[in-house]
Design an enzyme around this catalytic site. Structure first.
Site, PDB file in Angstrom:
ATOM      1  N   GLU A 139       1.544   0.103  -4.532  1.00 20.53           N
ATOM      2  CA  GLU A 139       0.832   1.049  -5.097  1.00 20.53           C
ATOM      3  C   GLU A 139       1.385   2.324  -5.192  1.00 20.53           C
ATOM      4  O   GLU A 139       2.343   2.546  -3.867  1.00 20.53           O
ATOM      5  CB  GLU A 139      -0.445   1.195  -3.887  1.00 20.53           C
ATOM      6  CG  GLU A 139      -1.535   2.454  -4.325  1.00 20.53           C
ATOM      7  CD  GLU A 139      -2.324   2.841  -3.248  1.00 20.53           C
ATOM      8  OE1 GLU A 139      -3.298   3.477  -3.465  1.00 20.53           O
ATOM      9  OE2 GLU A 139      -1.999   2.379  -2.157  1.00 20.53           O
ATOM     10  N   ASP A 149       0.851  -1.118   0.089  1.00 17.04           N
ATOM     11  CA  ASP A 149      -0.079  -0.060   0.029  1.00 17.04           C
ATOM     12  C   ASP A 149       0.781   1.211  -0.079  1.00 17.04           C
ATOM     13  O   ASP A 149       1.814   1.321   0.798  1.00 17.04           O
ATOM     14  CB  ASP A 149      -0.776   0.008   1.234  1.00 17.04           C
ATOM     15  CG  ASP A 149      -1.785   1.181   1.148  1.00 17.04           C
ATOM     16  OD1 ASP A 149      -2.629   1.342   0.299  1.00 17.04           O
ATOM     17  OD2 ASP A 149      -1.522   2.014   2.044  1.00 17.04           O
ATOM     18  N   GLY A 162     -14.956   3.455  -2.715  1.00 19.10           N
ATOM     19  CA  GLY A 162     -15.127   3.735  -1.287  1.00 19.10           C
ATOM     20  C   GLY A 162     -14.854   5.129  -0.869  1.00 19.10           C
ATOM     21  O   GLY A 162     -15.199   5.695   0.176  1.00 19.10           O
ATOM     22  N   ASN A 163     -13.850   5.957  -1.458  1.00 16.98           N
ATOM     23  CA  ASN A 163     -13.578   7.029  -1.181  1.00 16.98           C
ATOM     24  C   ASN A 163     -14.516   8.078  -1.693  1.00 16.98           C
ATOM     25  O   ASN A 163     -14.389   9.535  -1.739  1.00 16.98           O
ATOM     26  CB  ASN A 163     -12.147   7.584  -1.744  1.00 16.98           C
ATOM     27  CG  ASN A 163     -11.116   6.684  -0.952  1.00 16.98           C
ATOM     28  OD1 ASN A 163     -11.408   6.772   0.234  1.00 16.98           O
ATOM     29  ND2 ASN A 163      -9.926   6.637  -1.277  1.00 16.98           N
ATOM     30  N   PHE A 178      -4.401   5.338 -15.553  1.00 12.04           N
ATOM     31  CA  PHE A 178      -5.418   4.580 -16.641  1.00 12.04           C
ATOM     32  C   PHE A 178      -7.047   4.615 -16.161  1.00 12.04           C
ATOM     33  O   PHE A 178      -7.537   5.095 -16.930  1.00 12.04           O
ATOM     34  CB  PHE A 178      -5.097   3.263 -16.482  1.00 12.04           C
ATOM     35  CG  PHE A 178      -5.858   2.360 -17.583  1.00 12.04           C
ATOM     36  CD1 PHE A 178      -5.281   2.198 -18.874  1.00 12.04           C
ATOM     37  CD2 PHE A 178      -7.024   1.688 -17.353  1.00 12.04           C
ATOM     38  CE1 PHE A 178      -5.899   1.618 -19.812  1.00 12.04           C
ATOM     39  CE2 PHE A 178      -7.692   1.214 -18.406  1.00 12.04           C
ATOM     40  CZ  PHE A 178      -7.142   0.891 -19.541  1.00 12.04           C
TER      41      PHE A 178
END
Length: 612
Positions: free
Chosen positions: A300, A263, A397-398, A327
């Site tokens: 990430e 992450d 979710g954000n 992307f």
């Protein structure tokens, strides 16, 4: 082991004896307390910054605490199990005792991965690893060969996305704990499915985070979105580096995980000559040599900086792949026209065309959102180093209401978006439920047991979306109902139009896995062009004797586009607008060169041609 080498943290067992090591460099005394025996055992100074004890008094299944300087009892920072939650005692486990049946498993080459991201708690009604195992036959039939689990490190309560974990080595007890995860991985391997685990190396959650009491685990040199940075290059950092490197090795060695998604690695602050990720990659490579199995590190990262994925011999950090949010952003803007927040940096179809070619959209150009030039071109990085998607946990979710793409676009666009992902020369990723057009939201949820912290999260979420005040407050992250709303509705698979969309995904994934061009994430033979006025895009790929032509129409009206002039006609492989997928009209099965073809609104045509 020499006196200068850091020790493996936590508790392990050898021939019934517990080997215990604790990083606590500033402590004057350290002890182990066994509550069930009311027994205290002193640890002795060992390698610099470490305390150690070897004893038969601690056995697998026993609870224990660490005690520093004769004061408060604290859980083990490298605990393997927290059966009573983040504030309770640790539990000793012997991970080597699991009866693995995957001796013949040799993994799947990274370039063949078809990834499926899921959240253990909301994927099934059970919300456990056993629940996931019960759906493996379904995932296999869908065509998935790699599941990606959102973080499973122990967090407070039973409901969390997983990014608030505070015990990196302990598997969430409400999911099934260490044994449950091992059983799931073993079952996946029997089905020919690889397992990717999302892990967090850049921060710890706020509740139950006692690591700072054991030593300088954090540094004031840097800040991150979560506060002070973990200490990877300041005084006494060796123990912290060792803690997280051993954590990565544990997932591969003791849980047989195939790949880790790391992450937000851009938030790992390390300016030492040997970056933490480089050291980690070397240690993983050594484990690959020992076991004969491939293990992958997927980052990430939002820096568009190739040093993260460049190989070690080129002074890169050696990550095997990375997520490409750009992307997604270019695809989302093309499909919806949304340009708020970070989407303001993306023009739509021109940037989507660039991402097909370069993976990154910003490769040194000026970024209006960042107000600076940004990124560099990944000239020498192959396609399998980039993971792309039309949606994921963050991008759903954000959002304030956690709304999925299925709630934002038409039925035809809902088919075009995954096809645009699967024809790319990159690794495709799906988010759970998208394959049948799941309508339930994926909301942000937590279950902090500290009332003050829970209220802070609730108010923080309101502030974050204050500009949506006309739509009311965001769902309460601490309410169990918010979590339950996010559960997948498996019954939708048998209803229309979800049933047809599921068959569509199966056909699309089958084409990706079987076609000699599409199954190879090869960037070297890609050509792409677009028409801004028409909102059309064509993508040409080839491999060996095969050529593939993908024609996409993102507009809401039919568009006529020319067919490239080559010696042989094109044969139709896939048509998202075909009536079998509830589309408006079928397209010609054969295209003659130099002719035009009409693209239905919000559709994709895929043709191929063999060299003669």
């Amino acid at each position: 082991m020499t006196a200068t080498q850091p020790l493996k943290p936590g508790v392990s067992f050898d021939s019934g004896q517990a080997d215990i090591s604790l990083w606590a460099p500033l402590a004057e005394a350290a002890a182990l307390f066994l509550p069930d025996k009311n027994q205290t055992l002193a640890l002795q100074p060992a390698a610099p910054g470490y305390w150690r004890l070897q004893t038969y008094q601690l056995q697998p299944g026993d609870l224990y605490w660490f005690v520093l300087n004769g004061e408060a009892r604290r859980p083990d920072p490298a605990s393997l199990s927290q059966p009573e939650g983040v504030h309770g005692p640790s539990q000793a486990l012997d991970l080597k005792n699991f009866p693995w049946t995957d001796e013949g498993w040799r993994g799947i080459p990274l370039e063949e991965y078809i990834l499926y991201e899921l959240h253990t708690g909301t994927f099934t009604d059970e919300g456990t690893f056993a629940g996931i195992e019960s759906r493996l036959a379904y995932l296999k039939e869908l065509g998935i060969n790699a599941i990606e689990l959102m973080p499973c490190a122990q967090f407070p309560g039973g409901r969390n996305w997983g990014y608030d974990g505070v015990y990196p080595f302990a598997v969430q007890d409400s999911y099934g704990g260490a044994r449950g995860l091992q059983q799931l991985v073993d079952a996946c391997h029997r089905q020919g499915i690889a397992v990717v685990l999302d892990v967090v190396l850049n921060h710890l959650g706020p509740e139950g985070n006692y690591l700072g009491e054991f030593g300088p685990a954090f540094t004031d040199k840097y800040t991150t979105p979560w506060g002070r940075a973990l200490n990877f290059d300041d005084a006494w950092c060796d123990g912290m580096r060792q803690l997280f490197i051993e954590n990565v090795l544990m997932w591969f060695r003791d849980f047989h995980i195939d790949a880790l998604r790391l992450d937000a690695v851009h938030a790992i602050k390390d300016f030492s000559p040997d970056h933490l990720l480089r050291e980690m990659k070397r240690r993983v490579d050594e484990l690959v040599q020992e076991t004969g199995r491939p293990f992958y590190l997927i980052a990430e990262c939002d820096l568009n900086d190739t040093k993260f994925i460049d190989p070690l011999h080129k002074r890169g950090y050696g990550m095997d792949a990375q997520w490409v949010d750009e992307f997604h952003h270019a695809l989302r803007v093309t499909a919806t026209g949304e340009q708020s927040g970070y989407y303001s940096d993306f023009t739509g179809i021109a940037h989507l065309a660039k991402s097909y070619q370069d993976a990154f959209v910003y490769t040194g150009e000026f970024s209006p959102h960042r107000k600076k030039r940004f990124g560099e071109p990944p000239v020498h990085n192959p396609g399998h180093q980039f993971v792309v998607f039309s949606q994921n946990h963050d991008q759903i979710g954000n959002r304030m209401l956690g709304d999925r793409i299925s709630q934002l676009v038409s039925a035809e666009m809902l088919k075009l978006l995954p096809a645009a992902v699967f024809v790319s020369p990159f690794l495709p990723l799906l988010f759970m439920g998208e394959e049948w057009g799941e309508t339930a939201p994926f909301l942000y949820f937590v279950s902090h047991t500290d009332p003050g912290l829970a209220e802070a999260v609730r108010e923080g979420r309101k502030r974050e979306f204050s500009y949506f005040s006309g739509q009311g407050d965001p769902p309460d992250p601490t309410d169990e109902a918010t979590f339950r709303q996010s559960k997948l509705q498996w019954n939708l698979r048998g209803q229309e139009p979800h049933q047809t969309l599921l068959r569509y995904y199966q056909a699309l994934i089958r084409l990706r896995r079987q076609h000699p061009v599409l199954r190879r994430p090869d960037r070297s033979c890609v050509q792409v062009g677009h028409n801004e006025a028409q909102q059309t895009l064509w993508l040409f790929r080839e491999c060996g004797e095969e050529r593939v032509l993908c024609l996409m129409n993102f507009s809401k009206t039919p568009q006529s586009v020319p067919v490239p002039a080559l010696s042989e006609p094109w044969r139709l492989l896939f048509d998202s607008a075909d009536p079998q997928w509830n589309g408006p009209a079928a397209s010609p099965a054969v295209l003659e060169n130099g002719r035009e073809v009409t693209l239905q609104p919000e559709s994709i045509l895929i043709y191929d041609q063999r060299y003669e």
